[in-house]
Design an enzyme around this catalytic site. Structure first.
Site, PDB file in Angstrom:
ATOM      1  N   TYR A  47       0.835  -1.214   0.000  1.00 50.17           N
ATOM      2  CA  TYR A  47       0.000   0.000   0.000  1.00 50.17           C
ATOM      3  C   TYR A  47       0.863   1.255   0.000  1.00 50.17           C
ATOM      4  O   TYR A  47       0.537   2.250  -0.644  1.00 50.17           O
ATOM      5  CB  TYR A  47      -0.988  -0.029   1.178  1.00 50.17           C
ATOM      6  CG  TYR A  47      -2.171  -0.912   0.863  1.00 50.17           C
ATOM      7  CD1 TYR A  47      -2.199  -2.260   1.242  1.00 50.17           C
ATOM      8  CD2 TYR A  47      -3.236  -0.443   0.113  1.00 50.17           C
ATOM      9  CE1 TYR A  47      -3.262  -3.092   0.904  1.00 50.17           C
ATOM     10  CE2 TYR A  47      -4.300  -1.253  -0.236  1.00 50.17           C
ATOM     11  CZ  TYR A  47      -4.305  -2.580   0.151  1.00 50.17           C
ATOM     12  OH  TYR A  47      -5.347  -3.393  -0.210  1.00 50.17           O
ATOM     13  N   ASN A  71     -12.021   3.348  -6.895  1.00 48.94           N
ATOM     14  CA  ASN A  71     -10.588   3.594  -6.737  1.00 48.94           C
ATOM     15  C   ASN A  71     -10.275   4.182  -5.376  1.00 48.94           C
ATOM     16  O   ASN A  71     -11.107   4.871  -4.775  1.00 48.94           O
ATOM     17  CB  ASN A  71     -10.086   4.536  -7.844  1.00 48.94           C
ATOM     18  CG  ASN A  71     -10.348   3.935  -9.224  1.00 48.94           C
ATOM     19  OD1 ASN A  71     -10.542   2.719  -9.337  1.00 48.94           O
ATOM     20  ND2 ASN A  71     -10.411   4.764 -10.240  1.00 48.94           N
ATOM     21  N   ASP A  98      -7.427   5.953  -4.952  1.00 47.57           N
ATOM     22  CA  ASP A  98      -6.524   7.111  -5.113  1.00 47.57           C
ATOM     23  C   ASP A  98      -7.342   8.403  -4.994  1.00 47.57           C
ATOM     24  O   ASP A  98      -8.576   8.353  -4.926  1.00 47.57           O
ATOM     25  CB  ASP A  98      -5.803   7.033  -6.483  1.00 47.57           C
ATOM     26  CG  ASP A  98      -6.755   7.087  -7.682  1.00 47.57           C
ATOM     27  OD1 ASP A  98      -6.716   6.179  -8.532  1.00 47.57           O
ATOM     28  OD2 ASP A  98      -7.571   8.040  -7.759  1.00 47.57           O
ATOM     29  N   HIS A 110     -14.673   1.818  -2.005  1.00 46.49           N
ATOM     30  CA  HIS A 110     -13.674   0.886  -1.477  1.00 46.49           C
ATOM     31  C   HIS A 110     -12.628   1.583  -0.608  1.00 46.49           C
ATOM     32  O   HIS A 110     -11.525   1.077  -0.438  1.00 46.49           O
ATOM     33  CB  HIS A 110     -12.988   0.146  -2.639  1.00 46.49           C
ATOM     34  CG  HIS A 110     -13.955  -0.685  -3.420  1.00 46.49           C
ATOM     35  ND1 HIS A 110     -13.731  -1.061  -4.722  1.00 46.49           N
ATOM     36  CD2 HIS A 110     -15.162  -1.214  -3.091  1.00 46.49           C
ATOM     37  CE1 HIS A 110     -14.753  -1.794  -5.171  1.00 46.49           C
ATOM     38  NE2 HIS A 110     -15.636  -1.889  -4.186  1.00 46.49           N
ATOM     39  N   CYS A 122      -6.485   2.891  12.894  1.00 54.42           N
ATOM     40  CA  CYS A 122      -6.054   1.854  13.836  1.00 54.42           C
ATOM     41  C   CYS A 122      -7.014   0.666  13.749  1.00 54.42           C
ATOM     42  O   CYS A 122      -8.236   0.837  13.783  1.00 54.42           O
ATOM     43  CB  CYS A 122      -6.075   2.422  15.262  1.00 54.42           C
ATOM     44  SG  CYS A 122      -5.859   1.155  16.499  1.00 54.42           S
ATOM     45  N   THR A 172     -13.932   0.139 -15.639  1.00 50.91           N
ATOM     46  CA  THR A 172     -14.075  -0.957 -14.677  1.00 50.91           C
ATOM     47  C   THR A 172     -14.401  -2.251 -15.395  1.00 50.91           C
ATOM     48  O   THR A 172     -15.126  -2.288 -16.378  1.00 50.91           O
ATOM     49  CB  THR A 172     -15.145  -0.654 -13.613  1.00 50.91           C
ATOM     50  OG1 THR A 172     -15.242  -1.768 -12.733  1.00 50.91           O
ATOM     51  CG2 THR A 172     -16.508  -0.357 -14.219  1.00 50.91           C
ATOM     52  N   SER A 173     -13.842  -3.335 -14.838  1.00 50.02           N
ATOM     53  CA  SER A 173     -14.096  -4.661 -15.430  1.00 50.02           C
ATOM     54  C   SER A 173     -15.458  -5.167 -14.981  1.00 50.02           C
ATOM     55  O   SER A 173     -15.928  -6.198 -15.447  1.00 50.02           O
ATOM     56  CB  SER A 173     -13.004  -5.625 -14.964  1.00 50.02           C
ATOM     57  OG  SER A 173     -13.017  -5.671 -13.535  1.00 50.02           O
TER      58      SER A 173
END
Ligand code: BV8
Ligand code: ZN
Length: 265
Positions: A65, A100, A102, A117, A125, A194-195
């Site tokens: 990540y 996404n 980002d 997502h 935390c 997107t798939s």
């Protein structure tokens, strides 16, 4: 560009744009289907993006990540992100829903983005869920990436985890409810990059189609959605979206010509 799409967009009161990793591809960020590289080349993304992977090897996953976060920091929004932001200024109500993690939509000027997502920029935390603030600067990582021990929570000492939704985890309730509502109520839904393989996000175009919206898919490759949308345009979002903006609202397209063709009307 298909006249039906242009006319529906011009008349639309409520537009939904649903994006996937493909809209960030032209900013140089690999998609989920792309092969992993470096330390993670033997892993599939969907095997790393799970609670069990983090449990099993937190440094490997946190390092993955961090390498993605560094790549996002070094990337720029592309013409597709900018066109979506410009569309938001021309439609009475545009709801941008993204899979996404980002922040390229925000950096292109889009506001109130629904991140189904989660977001790379919002780690927290794993015990007390307090947000974690990254230290300043871009993580300096060796080429090919590195394993990095996740930081610890200042308050309770537990591990900090990425601020994303992993496979097997529920989507944030209010975000998912808002996205589903928007898909149900919209006049036009544009699905780009997107798939359409990951659920429940992939059910949003189905909800819009069932509610009678005009639907447009933008993807250089075929997906299962091709057969059910109103129009499927086989092309890169970084060219097709600016062209759509130019032809619908006479906005000068910053990407010049577009290499695309309508495959289904
Ligand atoms: C959940 C964050 C409830 C992490 C991601 C049915 C109902 C509910 C759940 C399921 C179900 N069936 C299966 C499931 C389980 C699972 C799932 O969908 N699995 C898949 C693999 C079948 N879903 C879940 O687990 C979800 N949770 O349902 O909660 C629940 C709770 C407990 C138990 C059970 C259920 C959570 C899913 C979220 C996972 N997290 N991301 C991270 O980023 O690390 S998903 C991840 O995949 C990314 O967000 C990515 O965006 C997303 C989808 O992929 P795409 O965006 O489509 O990207 P992809 O690479 O696939 O495709 C890119 C496309 O772009 C391609 O088509 C390509 O042709 C195109 N492209 C390339 N270049 C361009 C382009 N397009 C335009 N222009 C270009 N230039
Ligand atoms: Zn804590």
């Amino acid at each position: 560009m298909d006249e039906r799409i242009i006319k529906s967009l011009r008349d639309a009161k409520r537009v939904v744009v649903l994006t996937g990793a493909g809209v960030s591809a032209e900013s140089g960020l690999p998609t989920f289907r792309d092969k992993q590289t470096g330390l993670w080349e033997t892993f599939k993304a969907e095997d790393l993006a799970t609670p069990s992977a983090f449990e099993r090897d937190p440094a490997l996953v946190w390092g993955w990540y961090e390498s993605r976060r560094a790549a996002v920091r070094a990337a720029k929004p592309n013409a597709g992100h900018l066109a979506i932001a410009a569309m938001g200024d021309r439609v009475p109500r545009l709801t941008l829903i993204t899979q996404n993690v980002d922040d390229l939509h925000e950096r292109a000027g889009s506001r109130a983005v629904l991140h189904l997502h989660g977001e790379l920029a919002r780690p927290y935390c794993e015990a007390c869920r307090r947000p974690y603030v990254f230290p300043d600067g871009i993580p300096q990582l060796p080429r090919g990436g590195a394993r990095i021990e996740p930081p610890r929570c200042d308050t309770c000492g537990a591990r900090i985890r990425p601020g994303v939704v992993w496979f097997g985890e529920s989507l944030p309730g209010p975000t998912w409810a808002a996205a589903r509502e928007a898909a149900k109520d919209c006049d036009v839904l544009i699905c780009a990059g997107t798939s359409s393989l990951v659920y429940p996000a992939a059910s949003l175009p189905e909800i819009a189609i069932a509610a009678g919206a005009t639907t447009l898919q933008i993807n250089p490759n075929p997906t299962d959605l091709d057969g059910s949308v109103s129009v499927a345009i086989r092309g890169p979002s970084g060219s097709v979206l600016p062209q759509l903006l130019a032809e619908t609202w006479d906005v000068v397209s910053s990407s010049g010509g577009a290499d695309y063709e309508a495959v289904r009307t």
